[in-house]
Design an enzyme around this catalytic site. Structure first.
Site, PDB file in Angstrom:
ATOM      1  N   GLU A 108       7.218   9.802   2.154  1.00 46.15           N
ATOM      2  CA  GLU A 108       6.685   8.450   2.377  1.00 46.15           C
ATOM      3  C   GLU A 108       7.351   7.555   1.345  1.00 46.15           C
ATOM      4  O   GLU A 108       7.032   7.623   0.154  1.00 46.15           O
ATOM      5  CB  GLU A 108       5.173   8.438   2.204  1.00 46.15           C
ATOM      6  CG  GLU A 108       4.497   9.358   3.201  1.00 46.15           C
ATOM      7  CD  GLU A 108       3.060   8.971   3.485  1.00 46.15           C
ATOM      8  OE1 GLU A 108       2.596   9.318   4.569  1.00 46.15           O
ATOM      9  OE2 GLU A 108       2.423   8.329   2.639  1.00 46.15           O
TER      10      GLU A 108
ATOM     11  N   CYS B   2       3.848  -0.257  -0.699  1.00 42.55           N
ATOM     12  CA  CYS B   2       4.982   0.166   0.122  1.00 42.55           C
ATOM     13  C   CYS B   2       5.110  -0.754   1.324  1.00 42.55           C
ATOM     14  O   CYS B   2       6.202  -1.038   1.781  1.00 42.55           O
ATOM     15  CB  CYS B   2       4.824   1.606   0.550  1.00 42.55           C
ATOM     16  SG  CYS B   2       3.250   1.938   1.335  1.00 42.55           S
TER      17      CYS B   2
HETATM   18  P1  NAD Z   1       9.452   7.178  -7.911  1.00 40.46           P
HETATM   19  O1  NAD Z   1      10.373   7.683  -6.867  1.00 40.46           O
HETATM   20  O2  NAD Z   1      10.023   6.608  -9.148  1.00 40.46           O
HETATM   21  O3  NAD Z   1       8.480   8.359  -8.399  1.00 40.46           O
HETATM   22  C1  NAD Z   1       7.635   9.052  -7.500  1.00 40.46           C
HETATM   23  C2  NAD Z   1       7.282  10.400  -8.090  1.00 40.46           C
HETATM   24  O4  NAD Z   1       8.464  11.193  -8.189  1.00 40.46           O
HETATM   25  C3  NAD Z   1       6.687  10.340  -9.489  1.00 40.46           C
HETATM   26  O5  NAD Z   1       5.623  11.263  -9.562  1.00 40.46           O
HETATM   27  C4  NAD Z   1       7.839  10.761 -10.369  1.00 40.46           C
HETATM   28  O6  NAD Z   1       7.440  11.358 -11.584  1.00 40.46           O
HETATM   29  C5  NAD Z   1       8.547  11.782  -9.477  1.00 40.46           C
HETATM   30  N1  NAD Z   1       9.975  11.997  -9.779  1.00 40.46           N
HETATM   31  C6  NAD Z   1      10.874  11.105 -10.279  1.00 40.46           C
HETATM   32  N2  NAD Z   1      12.095  11.681 -10.370  1.00 40.46           N
HETATM   33  C7  NAD Z   1      11.957  12.962  -9.916  1.00 40.46           C
HETATM   34  C8  NAD Z   1      12.851  14.049  -9.766  1.00 40.46           C
HETATM   35  N3  NAD Z   1      14.139  13.956 -10.103  1.00 40.46           N
HETATM   36  N4  NAD Z   1      12.390  15.194  -9.260  1.00 40.46           N
HETATM   37  C9  NAD Z   1      11.089  15.306  -8.882  1.00 40.46           C
HETATM   38  N5  NAD Z   1      10.179  14.332  -9.027  1.00 40.46           N
HETATM   39  C10 NAD Z   1      10.602  13.160  -9.533  1.00 40.46           C
HETATM   40  O7  NAD Z   1       8.486   6.144  -7.199  1.00 40.46           O
HETATM   41  P2  NAD Z   1       7.285   5.299  -7.827  1.00 40.46           P
HETATM   42  O8  NAD Z   1       7.842   4.230  -8.688  1.00 40.46           O
HETATM   43  O9  NAD Z   1       6.267   6.211  -8.396  1.00 40.46           O
HETATM   44  O10 NAD Z   1       6.634   4.660  -6.534  1.00 40.46           O
HETATM   45  C11 NAD Z   1       7.080   3.453  -5.963  1.00 40.46           C
HETATM   46  C12 NAD Z   1       7.783   3.723  -4.666  1.00 40.46           C
HETATM   47  O11 NAD Z   1       6.939   4.456  -3.788  1.00 40.46           O
HETATM   48  C13 NAD Z   1       8.131   2.466  -3.904  1.00 40.46           C
HETATM   49  O12 NAD Z   1       9.418   2.590  -3.366  1.00 40.46           O
HETATM   50  C14 NAD Z   1       7.094   2.441  -2.799  1.00 40.46           C
HETATM   51  O13 NAD Z   1       7.477   1.696  -1.673  1.00 40.46           O
HETATM   52  C15 NAD Z   1       6.926   3.876  -2.506  1.00 40.46           C
HETATM   53  N6  NAD Z   1       5.650   4.153  -1.843  1.00 40.46           N
HETATM   54  C16 NAD Z   1       5.659   4.508  -0.527  1.00 40.46           C
HETATM   55  C17 NAD Z   1       4.461   4.738   0.137  1.00 40.46           C
HETATM   56  C18 NAD Z   1       4.432   5.081   1.603  1.00 40.46           C
HETATM   57  O14 NAD Z   1       3.372   5.455   2.074  1.00 40.46           O
HETATM   58  N7  NAD Z   1       5.519   4.965   2.347  1.00 40.46           N
HETATM   59  C19 NAD Z   1       3.259   4.622  -0.553  1.00 40.46           C
HETATM   60  C20 NAD Z   1       3.286   4.278  -1.890  1.00 40.46           C
HETATM   61  C21 NAD Z   1       4.484   4.047  -2.532  1.00 40.46           C
END
Ligand code: NAD
Length: 454
Positions: free
Chosen positions: A226, A261
């Site tokens: 997502e 999102c």
């Molecule tokens: P992010 O991708 O920075 O981090 C998400 C998660 O991934 C965190 O828990 C982080 O610690 C982990 N992570 C980061 N690098 C990693 C790696 N190399 N390996 C494994 N895990 C890793 O995203 P964010 O800043 O937490 O969230 C914001 C984003 O999420 C926005 O793009 C938003 O649109 C999206 N989002 C989407 C939905 C949806 O339902 N489509 C819902 C909420 C947020």
């Protein structure tokens, strides 16, 4: 790991991060616990989740305070989020039996054919911070209901909330060896990718999601993503009540400081109503208060991540360099904490970053269009595919446009909205797979076909 309040920059907690050893231990416990959990009846598991649902209500105020202190959203929006999470859990509780029970397809004296939904096993959920309760329950609750054990990695920006979710689940009766929290940031996520789970469910950015998908591919287990969006909205020339359309659409842009999102990230307005719309939109935005998220009446709290401020500044700068106009905002607010002025830009084009890259903050580009065809073309001009919205008096007109947009969700006269009964799903860079709805209940299962000949 220090937990910092983004609204005040105070350190509010200090938590110990997991390492590969502690995570392996947790995973082994989950592996042992999952079989017993799956061995319980669906009704027994549901009875436990009902307790969780009730606890969320009892604890709403305390949880909302904690959430606000960790992510910086206005207190009322934190309360709304917890209430919204309860609505989703309620839908799952009410529908699980219908969608997770055996389905009989053929029932004759000689042959029975049926489908059963078996849990995946031990699943891993790597999650985001912007709505930790909402995106959390989308995965955790149906996974547990279906008989899985869950390793839940909340975002490093929502760790305390993740730990609270764990506490409440345990208090509700979820056994200790069925739900574990993995604490930490990217490195902790990497450890989880080094390990083997029976499914990976990710909520976060496209960049991380793509990386995770590549890593999980070799494991041959389900991987659901997502991801982000650049969601477009079109205001057609037949809208009657411009003030209420402007108010509703501005809320779709700026709620949670634009950190959703499915925030509206691009607006296209028919030239006939453009001037009136812009005036009403600005009036609405300028009536909202920016301030400490714990203060009464504040609509814009702090941004959760400091780094996002530079992204927003860059988008504004690039747009201005290419001829955009700044109607309000455009700068970080010089005070302690992560604050950015609510920003409205016009004379933008689809070539600008503000109209192409996810902003995830309180800024919006608004563009004038000549007709529906131009609006449709511009709305579709994106790598993302989460939601799209049309405001018009005519449902037929809206459906005609929305059916040409490659997005998981279409909105007519509404936006930035999620319903527990409808699939939540992104296309292209917005992800793949589904949470919520009956499909989201079944996403945490594998199907088995039974051919039973007597
Ligand atoms: P992010 O991708 O920075 O981090 C998400 C998660 O991934 C965190 O828990 C982080 O610690 C982990 N992570 C980061 N690098 C990693 C790696 N190399 N390996 C494994 N895990 C890793 O995203 P964010 O800043 O937490 O969230 C914001 C984003 O999420 C926005 O793009 C938003 O649109 C999206 N989002 C989407 C939905 C949806 O339902 N489509 C819902 C909420 C947020």
């Amino acid at each position: 790991m220090n937990i910092v309040n983004p609204a005040t920059e105070e350190i509010i907690a200090d938590v110990k991060e997991d390492d590969s050893k502690t995570l392996a231990h947790k995973r082994n416990l989950l592996k042992m616990g999952q079989k017993n959990w799956a061995g319980r009846s669906l009704q027994q598991r549901l009875a436990i989740i009902v307790q969780f649902y009730d606890l969320l209500e009892v604890e709403t105020e305390r949880l909302a305070q904690l959430l606000t202190s960790e992510v910086g959203k206005p207190l009322q929006q934190s309360r709304n989020e917890i209430n919204g999470a309860r609505t989703r859990v309620r839908w799952m509780l009410d529908n699980a039996i219908q969608y997770l029970s055996h389905e009989i397809v053929t029932d004759t004296p000689e042959l029975k054919e049926q489908i059963s939904y078996e849990p995946l096993g031990v699943i891993c959920n790597i999650s985001a911070w912007n709505y930790p309760y909402l995106v959390g329950v989308n995965v955790i609750i149906p996974a547990l209901i279906a008989g899985n054990a869950v390793m839940y990695k909340p975002s490093e920006y929502a760790t305390l909330t993740g730990l609270e979710i764990e506490k409440l689940l345990k208090q509700a009766g979820v056994p200790d060896e069925v739900f574990k929290v993995a604490i930490g940031g990217r490195e902790t996520g990497e450890h989880l990718l080094d390990m083997n789970f029976d499914g990976y469910f990710f909520t976060g950015s496209y960049k991380t999601g793509k990386y995770i998908y590549e890593r999980v591919a070799l494991k041959m287990v389900p991987c659901q993503l997502e991801l982000g969006g650049k969601d477009p909205l079109y205001v057609a020339d037949d809208v009657k009540d411009i003030a209420s359309v402007a108010a509703g659409t501005a809320d779709g842009v700026f709620y949670n400081n634009g950190q959703s999102c499915c925030s509206v990230e691009r607006i296209y307005v028919h030239e006939k109503v453009y001037d009136d719309y812009i005036a009403a939109f600005l009036k609405e935005v300028q009536s909202w208060k920016v301030g400490l998220p714990t203060d009464e009446g504040v609509y814009f709290g702090a941004l959760t991540r400091k780094e996002q401020i530079a992204v927003l500044e860059q988008q504004v700068k690039e747009a201005l360099e290419h001829g955009a106009s700044l109607l309000t905002g455009g700068e970080r607010i010089e005070r302690k904490g992560n604050y950015f002025e609510p920003t409205v830009m016009t004379n933008v084009t689809n070539h600008m970053k503000i109209m192409q890259e996810e902003s995830f903050g309180p800024i919006i580009g608004i563009m004038k269009v000549h007709d529906d065809a131009e609006a449709t073309y511009l709305m579709q001009d994106t790598v993302y595919g989460l939601t799209a919205a049309v405001y018009s008096e005519s449902r037929e007109r809206a459906e005609t446009i929305l059916s040409q947009i490659d997005s998981g969700t279409g909105y007519w006269n509404c936006c930035d909205r999620v319903s527990a009964g409808l699939p939540w799903t992104g296309r292209r860079h917005s992800g793949m797979g589904t949470t919520l709805s009956h499909q989201g209940l079944r996403a945490f299962t594998k199907t088995k076909a039974w051919h039973l000949r007597s």
